[in-house]
Structure formats: structure tokens, C-alpha cells
Design a protein around this motif. Structure first.
Motif, PDB file in Angstrom:
ATOM      1  N   UNK A   1     -19.797  17.313 -24.760  1.00 33.47           N
ATOM      2  CA  UNK A   1     -20.524  17.714 -25.966  1.00 33.47           C
ATOM      3  C   UNK A   1     -19.735  17.390 -27.231  1.00 33.47           C
ATOM      4  N   UNK A   2     -18.403  17.328 -27.115  1.00 34.94           N
ATOM      5  CA  UNK A   2     -17.560  17.042 -28.280  1.00 34.94           C
ATOM      6  C   UNK A   2     -17.748  15.622 -28.790  1.00 34.94           C
ATOM      7  N   UNK A   3     -18.333  14.752 -27.983  1.00 36.74           N
ATOM      8  CA  UNK A   3     -18.555  13.373 -28.424  1.00 36.74           C
ATOM      9  C   UNK A   3     -19.502  13.318 -29.618  1.00 36.74           C
ATOM     10  N   UNK A   4     -20.364  14.321 -29.738  1.00 33.52           N
ATOM     11  CA  UNK A   4     -21.337  14.343 -30.836  1.00 33.52           C
ATOM     12  C   UNK A   4     -20.658  14.380 -32.199  1.00 33.52           C
ATOM     13  N   UNK A   5     -19.424  14.843 -32.268  1.00 32.60           N
ATOM     14  CA  UNK A   5     -18.730  14.924 -33.556  1.00 32.60           C
ATOM     15  C   UNK A   5     -18.367  13.541 -34.094  1.00 32.60           C
TER      16      UNK A   5
ATOM     17  N   UNK B   1     -13.190   3.500 -22.548  1.00 32.20           N
ATOM     18  CA  UNK B   1     -14.617   3.535 -22.882  1.00 32.20           C
ATOM     19  C   UNK B   1     -15.465   3.741 -21.631  1.00 32.20           C
ATOM     20  N   UNK B   2     -15.068   3.110 -20.554  1.00 33.12           N
ATOM     21  CA  UNK B   2     -15.776   3.217 -19.281  1.00 33.12           C
ATOM     22  C   UNK B   2     -15.788   4.664 -18.786  1.00 33.12           C
ATOM     23  N   UNK B   3     -14.671   5.357 -18.974  1.00 38.12           N
ATOM     24  CA  UNK B   3     -14.574   6.744 -18.513  1.00 38.12           C
ATOM     25  C   UNK B   3     -15.518   7.668 -19.282  1.00 38.12           C
ATOM     26  N   UNK B   4     -15.850   7.294 -20.524  1.00 36.60           N
ATOM     27  CA  UNK B   4     -16.782   8.094 -21.326  1.00 36.60           C
ATOM     28  C   UNK B   4     -18.237   7.716 -21.073  1.00 36.60           C
ATOM     29  N   UNK B   5     -18.455   6.729 -20.246  1.00 37.81           N
ATOM     30  CA  UNK B   5     -19.818   6.286 -19.926  1.00 37.81           C
ATOM     31  C   UNK B   5     -20.370   7.142 -18.794  1.00 37.81           C
TER      32      UNK B   5
ATOM     33  N   UNK C   1      -5.232   9.685 -28.676  1.00 35.88           N
ATOM     34  CA  UNK C   1      -5.161  10.152 -27.290  1.00 35.88           C
ATOM     35  C   UNK C   1      -5.575  11.613 -27.144  1.00 35.88           C
ATOM     36  N   UNK C   2      -5.096  12.456 -28.027  1.00 34.16           N
ATOM     37  CA  UNK C   2      -5.396  13.890 -27.912  1.00 34.16           C
ATOM     38  C   UNK C   2      -6.889  14.151 -28.089  1.00 34.16           C
ATOM     39  N   UNK C   3      -7.474  13.533 -29.122  1.00 31.20           N
ATOM     40  CA  UNK C   3      -8.906  13.715 -29.362  1.00 31.20           C
ATOM     41  C   UNK C   3      -9.725  13.132 -28.212  1.00 31.20           C
ATOM     42  N   UNK C   4      -9.277  11.994 -27.712  1.00 30.93           N
ATOM     43  CA  UNK C   4      -9.984  11.348 -26.606  1.00 30.93           C
ATOM     44  C   UNK C   4      -9.994  12.240 -25.367  1.00 30.93           C
ATOM     45  N   UNK C   5      -8.843  12.819 -25.045  1.00 34.46           N
ATOM     46  CA  UNK C   5      -8.760  13.682 -23.856  1.00 34.46           C
ATOM     47  C   UNK C   5      -9.692  14.884 -23.993  1.00 34.46           C
ATOM     48  N   UNK C   6      -9.825  15.385 -25.204  1.00 37.09           N
ATOM     49  CA  UNK C   6     -10.731  16.510 -25.425  1.00 37.09           C
ATOM     50  C   UNK C   6     -12.172  16.102 -25.130  1.00 37.09           C
ATOM     51  N   UNK C   7     -12.572  14.939 -25.647  1.00 34.69           N
ATOM     52  CA  UNK C   7     -13.938  14.456 -25.427  1.00 34.69           C
ATOM     53  C   UNK C   7     -14.171  14.129 -23.959  1.00 34.69           C
TER      54      UNK C   7
END
Length: 296
Positions: free
Chosen positions: A88-92, A46-50, A77-83
């Protein structure tokens, strides 16, 4: 528990919130140290996405930034690595509830040990805690309040800071600030009472490669719309900065997202006004020197 095992557990569970209880049950079969490791791996993910880029990707949705990040992790894991690589993919994931992933480790620990959960994760999940990412930001708000009529409401302090972070993440405002030739703006905002704000103060000065700008503003009263009030105050401050630095006109104010329910309290520097001799009328406002020195 290593990171691979963490992701294996998450991938087996899937993004459906209904499966999180099963994840807690499975995790409770692990040793207490493994459960703490799970919490740490989740916090790091979560921290890495902040980051400002991820924050901006969901800013206009009104969704909880932390909840959306949780949903991205729960997707596997796969979806997370993409985001992680494409903010911008986080919006999904703005429509996907993810907050329920956070207490899984605590529930598993209580079930496994029958003891209270007191573990502090290795990194924070709060917005802005990823200093390495947010350190590239240009706008650093510092909140303060005087104590003549009681402290300014925490909700207003949060709203003011939220507006500042929204401007910080906006590409147009970032581009506008680059024209200043400075790396950052240290924006100090001191909320005063009605009496105090009879004489608002502002101090703008260059400190090496940064601008230090301290302003006072009135505390809200009654049924004020805190978000609209905060937008107006912060934009007015930057108009003063713009004029002082002879910069081009301000960009449009970007949409300010609705504050999510999980926003933590912000640190606020509180100072009383200087005491006055009994024979003199109470000062009732911050002097220029006081606003200069308010944040040290």
C-alpha cells in the motif's frame, strides 16, 4: 557490481530526477560488466515490486505502474524495503516521476564504451512478468483474434487484458471467485469482425481445478471508447460464467485505471476461420468446436 554497491549509488543520487544525469556519469566510470550488473539489480528490484498487491495499490491513480516502481527504487534502499513489505505504501510515489531511472545504465554504457547497448536484463520489468507473484492470481486472460476482416486492434486487446488484470487484483472479485471452489479461471477472449460476431460463441468447462472459459466478442469500430467497451465485454462474460456455475451475483466493477503509455503489446493468438467449399456460403463465425480449440 554487487547489490550493496548498487544501492549505495542509488542512495547517493537521491530521488530527484535532476540527479539521474549525475548517476549516469558516475556509473560510466565503472567497467562495462558493472554497468550491466547495475541494470540487472535495477530490474530485479522492479521485478520484485511487480505483484498484484502493488499493482492494486496504484491502480486507480492512472500513473504508470512501472514508473511508480522506478520512483520507489529511486527513493533509496530503506524506502524501497518499506514498499516491498507494505504494498500500500507504493501509492505515495504515484506523483513522483521515476521512468528516467530506466535508461541510466544504457546511457552510462554508451558513454563508457562508445558501443550500442544490447544487454537483456536477468528478469523482465513488464507488468505481470513476476510469475511467482502473479501465479497466485485467479484470473488468467488469453487473447485471440480471427483474421477475416484483419486482426483486432492491439489497443483493444490491451484494454481487454487490462480490465481482466484489474479484476484479478481486486479483493472483492478475488473473494467472489473463491466461492467457485476452483483455483483459477483461464479466460480466453477472441475478438471477431462484424460479420464473424453475428453468432458469438462461448465455451465453459471445468478442467481439473480450473475453469476454462472461451468467449468471442466483436472488434470495436469507429470512435469506440475502448476502456468502457472492454469493461462491458468482460463483465458480460463473467455474468455468463456466474449463471453457468450458479454463483452469487458479481461484485461491483472496480475503477479501471487509465492505461499508462508504457504498456507493452500483449501476445495475441491469431487464427483464420475455416475455409468453406466454394458452393457454400462463407461461415463468417467461429463454431463451438473452433472456440473450444482456439487456444489449444
Amino acid at each position: 557490481m554487487d547489490e550493496q554497491t548498487f544501492w549505495e549509488l542509488v542512495d547517493r543520487t537521491g530521488p530527484d530526477p535532476a540527479n539521474l544525469e549525475r548517476l549516469a556519469d558516475e556509473l560510466s566510470d565503472h567497467a562495462a560488466a558493472d554497468i550491466r550488473d547495475f541494470a540487472d539489480h535495477l530490474a530485479r528490484a522492479l521485478h520484485a515490486l511487480d505483484t498484484p498487491a502493488h499493482y492494486h495499490a496504484v491502480a486507480t491513480s492512472g500513473a504508470s505502474f512501472l514508473g511508480v516502481r522506478c520512483a520507489a527504487v529511486a527513493a533509496g534502499n530503506r524506502a524501497y524495503r518499506k514498499v516491498l513489505g507494505a504494498p500500500a505504501a507504493l501509492a505515495t510515489y504515484t506523483g513522483s516521476p521515476g521512468d528516467q531511472l530506466l535508461p541510466v545504465a544504457e546511457r552510462a554504457y554508451r558513454t563508457s564504451t562508445r558501443a550500442d547497448w544490447q544487454h537483456q536484463t536477468a528478469v523482465s520489468t513488464h507488468t505481470g512478468s513476476n510469475v511467482a507473484a502473479w501465479g497466485t492470481s485467479w484470473l488468467h486472460p488469453h487473447m485471440g483474434t480471427t483474421t477475416v476482416e484483419g486482426l483486432a486492434p492491439q489497443d483493444y486487446m490491451i484494454a481487454l487484458r487490462h480490465v481482466a488484470l484489474t479484476l484479478d487484483a481486486d479483493p472483492a472479485w478475488r473473494s467472489w471467485w473463491r466461492q467457485s471452489g476452483l483455483t483459477a479461471c483461464e479466460l480466453g477472449i477472441v475478438a471477431e469482425g462484424r460479420l464473424d460476431h453475428l453468432r458469438p460463441s462461448a465455451d465453459i468447462r471445468r478442467c481439473a481445478d480450473r475453469l476454462r472459459a472461451n468467449f468471442t466478442c466483436a472488434s470495436p469500430h469507429g470512435g469506440a471508447d475502448l476502456s468502457a467497451r472492454a469493461v462491458s465485454e468482460v463483465r458480460s462474460m463473467f455474468e455468463v460464467i456466474r449463471q453457468a456455475m450458479s454463483m452469487p451475483g458479481l461484485p461491483p466493477t472496480p475503477p479501471v485505471p487509465t492505461l499508462p503509455a508504457d504498456v507493452p503489446e500483449v501476445p495475441v493468438t491469431a487464427k483464420p476461420l475455416a475455409a468453406m467449399p466454394a458452393e457454400l456460403e462463407p461461415q463468417g463465425y467461429l463454431t463451438l468446436t473452433q472456440i473450444q480449440e482456439f487456444f489449444g
